[in-house]
Design a protein around this motif. Structure first.
Motif, PDB file in Angstrom:
ATOM      1  N   LEU A 175     -23.549  36.556   4.553  1.00  0.00           N
ATOM      2  CA  LEU A 175     -24.312  36.832   5.955  1.00  0.00           C
ATOM      3  C   LEU A 175     -24.388  35.483   6.717  1.00  0.00           C
ATOM      4  O   LEU A 175     -24.604  34.604   5.946  1.00  0.00           O
ATOM      5  N   ILE A 176     -24.189  35.434   7.759  1.00  0.00           N
ATOM      6  CA  ILE A 176     -24.469  34.443   8.833  1.00  0.00           C
ATOM      7  C   ILE A 176     -25.860  34.141   8.858  1.00  0.00           C
ATOM      8  O   ILE A 176     -26.597  34.989   9.613  1.00  0.00           O
ATOM      9  N   SER A 177     -26.292  32.845   8.414  1.00  0.00           N
ATOM     10  CA  SER A 177     -27.725  32.534   8.426  1.00  0.00           C
ATOM     11  C   SER A 177     -28.220  31.446   9.633  1.00  0.00           C
ATOM     12  O   SER A 177     -29.249  31.380   9.782  1.00  0.00           O
ATOM     13  N   GLU A 178     -27.084  31.012   9.968  1.00  0.00           N
ATOM     14  CA  GLU A 178     -27.286  30.136  11.232  1.00  0.00           C
ATOM     15  C   GLU A 178     -25.793  30.136  12.146  1.00  0.00           C
ATOM     16  O   GLU A 178     -24.974  30.291  11.816  1.00  0.00           O
ATOM     17  N   ILE A 179     -26.283  30.009  13.451  1.00  0.00           N
ATOM     18  CA  ILE A 179     -25.220  30.128  14.619  1.00  0.00           C
ATOM     19  C   ILE A 179     -25.586  29.043  15.700  1.00  0.00           C
ATOM     20  O   ILE A 179     -26.812  29.274  15.903  1.00  0.00           O
ATOM     21  N   ARG A 180     -24.880  28.066  15.736  1.00  0.00           N
ATOM     22  CA  ARG A 180     -25.002  27.136  17.028  1.00  0.00           C
ATOM     23  C   ARG A 180     -23.936  27.182  17.847  1.00  0.00           C
ATOM     24  O   ARG A 180     -22.683  27.055  17.345  1.00  0.00           O
ATOM     25  N   GLN A 181     -24.199  27.517  19.061  1.00  0.00           N
ATOM     26  CA  GLN A 181     -22.983  27.659  20.073  1.00  0.00           C
ATOM     27  C   GLN A 181     -23.182  26.563  20.958  1.00  0.00           C
ATOM     28  O   GLN A 181     -24.255  26.344  21.384  1.00  0.00           O
ATOM     29  N   ALA A 182     -21.948  26.025  21.493  1.00  0.00           N
ATOM     30  CA  ALA A 182     -21.935  25.191  22.503  1.00  0.00           C
ATOM     31  C   ALA A 182     -20.816  25.607  23.393  1.00  0.00           C
ATOM     32  O   ALA A 182     -19.802  25.858  23.136  1.00  0.00           O
ATOM     33  N   TYR A 183     -21.256  25.722  24.841  1.00  0.00           N
ATOM     34  CA  TYR A 183     -20.458  26.221  25.906  1.00  0.00           C
ATOM     35  C   TYR A 183     -20.078  25.185  26.971  1.00  0.00           C
ATOM     36  O   TYR A 183     -21.108  24.269  26.973  1.00  0.00           O
ATOM     37  N   ASP A 184     -19.178  25.089  27.506  1.00  0.00           N
ATOM     38  CA  ASP A 184     -18.951  24.438  28.622  1.00  0.00           C
ATOM     39  C   ASP A 184     -19.437  25.099  29.928  1.00  0.00           C
ATOM     40  O   ASP A 184     -19.046  26.111  30.351  1.00  0.00           O
ATOM     41  N   VAL A 185     -20.901  24.673  29.950  1.00  0.00           N
ATOM     42  CA  VAL A 185     -21.686  25.642  30.974  1.00  0.00           C
ATOM     43  C   VAL A 185     -21.232  25.276  32.548  1.00  0.00           C
ATOM     44  O   VAL A 185     -21.122  26.611  32.971  1.00  0.00           O
ATOM     45  N   VAL A 186     -20.501  24.389  32.979  1.00  0.00           N
ATOM     46  CA  VAL A 186     -20.002  24.399  34.173  1.00  0.00           C
ATOM     47  C   VAL A 186     -18.835  25.466  34.268  1.00  0.00           C
ATOM     48  O   VAL A 186     -18.833  26.170  35.195  1.00  0.00           O
ATOM     49  N   ALA A 187     -17.811  25.364  33.429  1.00  0.00           N
ATOM     50  CA  ALA A 187     -17.037  26.170  33.497  1.00  0.00           C
ATOM     51  C   ALA A 187     -17.120  27.779  33.385  1.00  0.00           C
ATOM     52  O   ALA A 187     -16.961  28.728  33.911  1.00  0.00           O
ATOM     53  N   LEU A 188     -18.240  28.070  32.389  1.00  0.00           N
ATOM     54  CA  LEU A 188     -18.765  29.254  32.088  1.00  0.00           C
ATOM     55  C   LEU A 188     -19.448  29.947  33.427  1.00  0.00           C
ATOM     56  O   LEU A 188     -19.127  31.019  33.913  1.00  0.00           O
ATOM     57  N   ARG A 189     -20.085  29.316  34.188  1.00  0.00           N
ATOM     58  CA  ARG A 189     -20.808  29.598  35.308  1.00  0.00           C
ATOM     59  C   ARG A 189     -19.873  29.939  36.627  1.00  0.00           C
ATOM     60  O   ARG A 189     -19.755  30.728  37.243  1.00  0.00           O
ATOM     61  N   ARG A 190     -18.730  28.983  36.432  1.00  0.00           N
ATOM     62  CA  ARG A 190     -17.669  29.074  37.483  1.00  0.00           C
ATOM     63  C   ARG A 190     -16.596  30.328  37.152  1.00  0.00           C
ATOM     64  O   ARG A 190     -16.425  30.907  37.990  1.00  0.00           O
ATOM     65  N   TYR A 191     -16.173  30.304  36.305  1.00  0.00           N
ATOM     66  CA  TYR A 191     -15.279  31.228  35.730  1.00  0.00           C
ATOM     67  C   TYR A 191     -15.769  32.781  35.170  1.00  0.00           C
ATOM     68  O   TYR A 191     -14.884  33.673  34.987  1.00  0.00           O
ATOM     69  N   PHE A 192     -17.093  32.697  34.918  1.00  0.00           N
ATOM     70  CA  PHE A 192     -17.541  34.056  34.289  1.00  0.00           C
ATOM     71  C   PHE A 192     -18.781  34.266  34.998  1.00  0.00           C
ATOM     72  O   PHE A 192     -19.951  34.284  34.799  1.00  0.00           O
ATOM     73  N   PRO A 193     -18.875  34.333  36.617  1.00  0.00           N
ATOM     74  CA  PRO A 193     -19.665  34.595  37.447  1.00  0.00           C
ATOM     75  C   PRO A 193     -20.647  35.912  37.074  1.00  0.00           C
ATOM     76  O   PRO A 193     -20.149  36.893  36.728  1.00  0.00           O
ATOM     77  N   GLY A 194     -22.018  35.599  36.920  1.00  0.00           N
ATOM     78  CA  GLY A 194     -22.923  36.796  36.841  1.00  0.00           C
ATOM     79  C   GLY A 194     -23.196  36.899  35.229  1.00  0.00           C
ATOM     80  O   GLY A 194     -24.018  37.625  34.705  1.00  0.00           O
ATOM     81  N   LEU A 195     -22.436  36.278  34.469  1.00  0.00           N
ATOM     82  CA  LEU A 195     -22.532  36.421  32.828  1.00  0.00           C
ATOM     83  C   LEU A 195     -24.022  36.179  32.416  1.00  0.00           C
ATOM     84  O   LEU A 195     -24.350  36.792  31.447  1.00  0.00           O
ATOM     85  N   LEU A 196     -24.486  35.132  32.894  1.00  0.00           N
ATOM     86  CA  LEU A 196     -25.789  34.509  32.507  1.00  0.00           C
ATOM     87  C   LEU A 196     -27.031  35.470  33.301  1.00  0.00           C
ATOM     88  O   LEU A 196     -28.060  34.977  32.975  1.00  0.00           O
ATOM     89  N   ASP A 197     -26.664  36.156  34.215  1.00  0.00           N
ATOM     90  CA  ASP A 197     -27.917  36.957  34.950  1.00  0.00           C
ATOM     91  C   ASP A 197     -28.665  37.787  34.278  1.00  0.00           C
ATOM     92  O   ASP A 197     -28.052  38.483  33.312  1.00  0.00           O
TER      93      ASP A 197
END
Length: 119
Positions: A97-119
């Motif tokens: 099983l996965i016991s640890e997950i660390r994610q790193a996003y390009d946050v600027v691009a995420l907010r620009r190209y996936f609007p509303g994803l984090l709302d």
């Protein structure tokens, strides 16, 4: 399914194909989860964001997978209608099983190209 590469591939394909149940089955109940987004994260929130991303994306492509021992690194390109977001995940697999997950996003691009994803 117990090997790091096998668990990692199952996890990646599960969220890319929007199978929430499969994703949750491979994450340990007490998994440590971190990301570079502003909001706190647990397994449910993680799966919700991944599901919304996969549903909105035109495509999700695994650019790179590296597995060594119990650790794995994944790099994805998530193509949206107006641009592409790069994402990296670092996993630790323990007892199948996965016991640890660390994610790193390009946050600027995420907010620009996936609007509303984090709302």
């Amino acid at each position: 399914m117990s090997g790091t590469a096998e668990v990692t591939a199952f996890y990646a394909q599960s969220w890319i194909h929007q199978d929430r149940g499969a994703v949750l089955r491979v994450i340990a109940p007490d998994a440590g989860i971190e990301w570079n987004l502003d909001q706190p994260v647990d397994d449910e929130e993680l799966v919700q964001v991944l599901h919304r991303m996969a549903a909105f994306a035109d495509s999700v492509e695994i650019v790179s997978t590296i597995c060594t021992g119990d650790r794995a690194a994944l790099v994805y390109d998530c193509a949206a209608p107006f641009g592409t977001v790069r994402m990296a995940e670092f996993l630790t697999v323990t007892d199948g099983l996965i016991s640890e997950i660390r994610q790193a996003y390009d946050v600027v691009a995420l907010r620009r190209y996936f609007p509303g994803l984090l709302d």
